[in-house]
Design an enzyme around this catalytic site. Structure first.
Site, PDB file in Angstrom:
ATOM      1  N   GLU A 219       0.857  -1.193   0.000  1.00 14.22           N
ATOM      2  CA  GLU A 219       0.000   0.000   0.000  1.00 14.22           C
ATOM      3  C   GLU A 219       0.890   1.239   0.000  1.00 14.22           C
ATOM      4  O   GLU A 219       1.767   1.375   0.862  1.00 14.22           O
ATOM      5  CB  GLU A 219      -0.919  -0.031   1.233  1.00 14.22           C
ATOM      6  CG  GLU A 219      -1.620   1.268   1.575  1.00 14.22           C
ATOM      7  CD  GLU A 219      -2.506   1.827   0.467  1.00 14.22           C
ATOM      8  OE1 GLU A 219      -3.328   1.088  -0.096  1.00 14.22           O
ATOM      9  OE2 GLU A 219      -2.360   3.033   0.161  1.00 14.22           O
ATOM     10  N   HIS A 460     -32.585  -9.937  22.806  1.00  9.93           N
ATOM     11  CA  HIS A 460     -31.510 -10.676  23.469  1.00  9.93           C
ATOM     12  C   HIS A 460     -31.662 -12.171  23.184  1.00  9.93           C
ATOM     13  O   HIS A 460     -32.776 -12.684  23.248  1.00  9.93           O
ATOM     14  CB  HIS A 460     -31.562 -10.460  24.979  1.00  9.93           C
ATOM     15  CG  HIS A 460     -30.551 -11.284  25.711  1.00  9.93           C
ATOM     16  ND1 HIS A 460     -29.209 -10.949  25.742  1.00  9.93           N
ATOM     17  CD2 HIS A 460     -30.674 -12.449  26.394  1.00  9.93           C
ATOM     18  CE1 HIS A 460     -28.561 -11.875  26.430  1.00  9.93           C
ATOM     19  NE2 HIS A 460     -29.423 -12.804  26.843  1.00  9.93           N
TER      20      HIS A 460
HETATM   21  P1  NAD Z   1      -9.688   1.959  -3.235  1.00 11.24           P
HETATM   22  O1  NAD Z   1      -9.672   3.385  -3.572  1.00 11.24           O
HETATM   23  O2  NAD Z   1     -10.603   1.470  -2.167  1.00 11.24           O
HETATM   24  O3  NAD Z   1      -8.232   1.482  -2.820  1.00 11.24           O
HETATM   25  C1  NAD Z   1      -7.114   1.631  -3.633  1.00 11.24           C
HETATM   26  C2  NAD Z   1      -5.885   1.594  -2.756  1.00 11.24           C
HETATM   27  O4  NAD Z   1      -4.740   1.519  -3.595  1.00 11.24           O
HETATM   28  C3  NAD Z   1      -5.734   2.846  -1.898  1.00 11.24           C
HETATM   29  O5  NAD Z   1      -5.499   2.488  -0.560  1.00 11.24           O
HETATM   30  C4  NAD Z   1      -4.564   3.565  -2.529  1.00 11.24           C
HETATM   31  O6  NAD Z   1      -3.818   4.338  -1.612  1.00 11.24           O
HETATM   32  C5  NAD Z   1      -3.763   2.395  -3.062  1.00 11.24           C
HETATM   33  N1  NAD Z   1      -2.843   2.758  -4.141  1.00 11.24           N
HETATM   34  C6  NAD Z   1      -3.045   3.622  -5.168  1.00 11.24           C
HETATM   35  N2  NAD Z   1      -1.955   3.659  -5.969  1.00 11.24           N
HETATM   36  C7  NAD Z   1      -1.038   2.815  -5.421  1.00 11.24           C
HETATM   37  C8  NAD Z   1       0.273   2.421  -5.764  1.00 11.24           C
HETATM   38  N3  NAD Z   1       0.884   2.920  -6.844  1.00 11.24           N
HETATM   39  N4  NAD Z   1       0.911   1.515  -5.004  1.00 11.24           N
HETATM   40  C9  NAD Z   1       0.301   0.996  -3.896  1.00 11.24           C
HETATM   41  N5  NAD Z   1      -0.938   1.349  -3.510  1.00 11.24           N
HETATM   42  C10 NAD Z   1      -1.611   2.235  -4.270  1.00 11.24           C
HETATM   43  O7  NAD Z   1      -9.951   1.194  -4.613  1.00 11.24           O
HETATM   44  P2  NAD Z   1     -10.197  -0.335  -4.924  1.00 11.24           P
HETATM   45  O8  NAD Z   1      -9.865  -1.174  -3.753  1.00 11.24           O
HETATM   46  O9  NAD Z   1      -9.540  -0.565  -6.230  1.00 11.24           O
HETATM   47  O10 NAD Z   1     -11.765  -0.370  -5.121  1.00 11.24           O
HETATM   48  C11 NAD Z   1     -12.395   0.465  -6.121  1.00 11.24           C
HETATM   49  C12 NAD Z   1     -13.751   0.897  -5.673  1.00 11.24           C
HETATM   50  O11 NAD Z   1     -14.619  -0.207  -5.610  1.00 11.24           O
HETATM   51  C13 NAD Z   1     -13.731   1.533  -4.308  1.00 11.24           C
HETATM   52  O12 NAD Z   1     -13.934   2.905  -4.471  1.00 11.24           O
HETATM   53  C14 NAD Z   1     -14.843   0.920  -3.556  1.00 11.24           C
HETATM   54  O13 NAD Z   1     -15.803   1.879  -3.183  1.00 11.24           O
HETATM   55  C15 NAD Z   1     -15.473  -0.072  -4.500  1.00 11.24           C
HETATM   56  N6  NAD Z   1     -15.575  -1.344  -3.772  1.00 11.24           N
HETATM   57  C16 NAD Z   1     -16.438  -1.415  -2.729  1.00 11.24           C
HETATM   58  C17 NAD Z   1     -16.517  -2.567  -1.989  1.00 11.24           C
HETATM   59  C18 NAD Z   1     -17.457  -2.612  -0.829  1.00 11.24           C
HETATM   60  O14 NAD Z   1     -18.310  -1.747  -0.731  1.00 11.24           O
HETATM   61  N7  NAD Z   1     -17.350  -3.583   0.052  1.00 11.24           N
HETATM   62  C19 NAD Z   1     -15.734  -3.665  -2.308  1.00 11.24           C
HETATM   63  C20 NAD Z   1     -14.830  -3.548  -3.356  1.00 11.24           C
HETATM   64  C21 NAD Z   1     -14.782  -2.382  -4.098  1.00 11.24           C
END
Ligand code: NAD
Ligand code: FAD
Length: 481
Positions: A219, A460
């Site tokens: 990350e 409960h």
């Molecule tokens: P995200 O924005 O949640 O996470 C992406 C992560 O990648 C971030 O923490 C960011 O800092 C990191 N990152 C970015 N560039 C990087 C790099 N070069 N090297 C290392 N880390 C880096 O996006 P996601 O996980 O791809 O998900 C996309 C979207 O899909 C999200 O916005 C989310 O809302 C949606 N989603 C929702 C759910 C849920 O509601 N449970 C589940 C999966 C996806």
């Protein structure tokens, strides 16, 4: 001249298909175009969410959770198996069956509501009198139709890193990571790397970790889940890297990714120190970008913001009269329920009604084990906004239902206005947080105070008693503290 409709919807994900159904219910003639095809090449409705997102990931999370319980928890209940086994190919097939059932269900709903479903890539092709013309391209054939209103619900696609090609063989996006592509050849990868510790990274990391992969997540940010309340984020980080056993490296800057003889070598830096990682498969989960290519946005004069999202007002109106945009392709959280609510609201606005989507009470969930769920403001946001608040928290450790489920981990935290007691945020890390959060959303929508929640009788034994205790704790009168 093409066939004439009242409403044309582009994209049949949870934003578009719901908008189409609601518009049809309101008496409009509706056409909905989507370009998505499944792996057999057949058109499929439901967008990212049903085909390669929410539902497939939850199906595999459920299957892998059963494996985890079988291997780690059943013995404590007095249940043992000789040589327990799991079959990842079957798990993926089961996931596919669920997807097929749900996507066919939408096709059925379209039929029932007399929505014209068109397969192909749609383009906004300018105005024809009072109507917009939409061209849909499919295998060299163009179908045109006209509509007074167009709802763009084209969703989003995975981003990658500069120069890093996703082949969905070794380097995977969400689609590959939820399919047979991740297997080697029929087993989970021995070593799995993930770039990005966001929601996808954590959920898919959990799936494959439970199925015995060694999982390392890189990350870039130094903070874990920066948009979550940092108290639950810290607790989740401890749990995921402790009990769950995933390795999560924060502040990891990826410098190079190379594939040699089927092995992925990642060179990265943490605080200036060079490190490297070798894995069999790599998932790239660094966020998603809006789908506007091929839409004819520029030619039609549709305004995009600096990040490429379609610019809309609070009511999802674009700068072009009669053209609306909803879901992942516009500002706000990329969540299926947000897209759907915007779809309903736009259809109702077209019908002259005055609906409202409250972006402040959208629930967020991360389906790890335990789950994270929250709604409203975090402590960090309240501090930054200078809001005077009080808080109450209660742990699942003392909850009878959680103990019987062997899931007595985590807590519920409620933040309330110091003067008025109005609930400003609810943050849960614990079992079934995804279900428990609904009570908090209802409370916030009705502008409830913490005392209101404390006065409500909770069954409960139930997990919801922890929310009740947290509400009591806001007024320092928790009974099990
Ligand atoms: P995200 O924005 O949640 O996470 C992406 C992560 O990648 C971030 O923490 C960011 O800092 C990191 N990152 C970015 N560039 C990087 C790099 N070069 N090297 C290392 N880390 C880096 O996006 P996601 O996980 O791809 O998900 C996309 C979207 O899909 C999200 O916005 C989310 O809302 C949606 N989603 C929702 C759910 C849920 O509601 N449970 C589940 C999966 C996806
Ligand atoms: P989409 O679902 O992306 O649908 C848009 C559709 O439009 C697509 O089918 C696309 O092919 C089509 N399209 C695009 N351009 C055109 C064009 N020019 N012509 C015709 N068709 C076009 N959200 C949650 O709330 N809960 C979750 O648990 C959750 N889990 C997720 C897990 C994963 C792995 C991923 C990737 C996402 C997850 N999401 C989750 C996010 C959720 O999938 C999206 O927020 C949601 O699908 C957005 O809906 P939408 O209708 O805006 O777009």
């Amino acid at each position: 001249m093409g066939q004439i409709f009242d409403v044309a919807v582009i994209g049949a994900g949870p934003g578009g298909y719901i908008a189409a159904i609601r518009a049809a219910q309101l008496g409009f003639r509706v056409v909905c175009a989507d370009r998505r095809r499944n792996k057999n090449g057949a058109p499929t409705l439901g967008g990212t969410c049903l085909n390669v997102g929410c539902i497939p990931s939850k199906a595999l999370l459920q299957s892998s959770e059963h494996v985890h319980m079988l291997l780690n928890e059943f013995a404590d209940h007095g249940i043992t198996f000789k040589a327990p086994q799991f079959d990842a190919v079957r798990m993926i097939a089961r996931k596919n069956e669920i997807v097929t059932g749900l996507t066919r269900g939408i096709a059925g709903l379209f039929k029932k509501n007399r929505i014209e479903s068109v397969s192909g890539s749609a383009r906004l092709a300018g105005k024809q009198g009072d109507n917009w013309r939409v061209d849909v391209f499919d295998a060299g054939v163009v179908k045109s139709f006209e509509a007074r209103h167009v709802i763009i619900a084209t969703g989003s696609s995975p981003r990658s890193l500069p120069g890093l090609k996703i082949d969905n063989v070794t380097i995977l996006d969400n689609e590959g990571a939820l399919s047979e592509s991740i297997l080697t050849p029929t087993d989970p990868p021995k070593r799995l790397g993930i770039i990005g510790a966001g929601v996808i990274g954590l959920e898919l990391g959990s799936v494959w970790k439970r199925l015995m992969s060694e999982v390392t997540i890189l990350e870039a940010l130094p903070t874990f889940l920066p948009n979550a309340d940092q108290q639950i984020a810290r607790e989740a980080f401890r749990s995921l890297t402790g009990d769950t056993g995933m390795k999560i490296e924060l502040g990891a800057l990826v410098k190079d990714v190379a594939v040699k003889e089927g092995v992925v070598k990642i060179a990265y830096e943490v605080k200036g120190e060079a490190r490297s990682l070798e894995v069999d498969k790599l998932i790239v989960a660094v966020g998603r970008g809006p789908n506007t290519e091929g839409l004819g946005a520029r030619e039609a004069g549709l305004k995009l913001d600096q990040r490429g999202f379609i610019e809309v007002d609070d009511e999802c109106r674009t700068n072009l009269p009669g053209v609306w945009a909803i879901g992942d392709v516009v500002r706000g959280p990329m969540l299926a329920h947000k897209a759907s609510e915007e779809g309903v609201a736009v259809a109702e606005r077209i019908a002259g009604q005055k609906p409202r989507v409250n972006l402040d009470t959208i629930p967020f969930i991360v389906y790890t084990n335990p789950e994270l769920a929250w709604v409203g403001k975090t402590e960090e946001q309240l501090k930054a906004d200078g809001v005077d608040y009080k808080k109450g928290a209660s742990s699942f450790a003392y909850n009878g239902r959680a103990l019987t489920m062997a899931a007595a981990k985590g807590f519920v935290k409620i933040l309330a206005d110091a003067k008025t007691d109005r609930i400003l945020g609810v943050h849960i890390f614990g079992p079934m947080a995804s279900e428990l959060i609904a009570e908090a959303v209802v409370a916030m929508e009705f502008k409830a105070s913490a005392e209101d929640l404390a006065l409500i009788v909770h069954a409960h034994p139930s997990l919801s008693e922890v929310t009740h205790e947290a509400a009591l704790a806001v007024d320092k009168r928790a009974l099990h503290a």
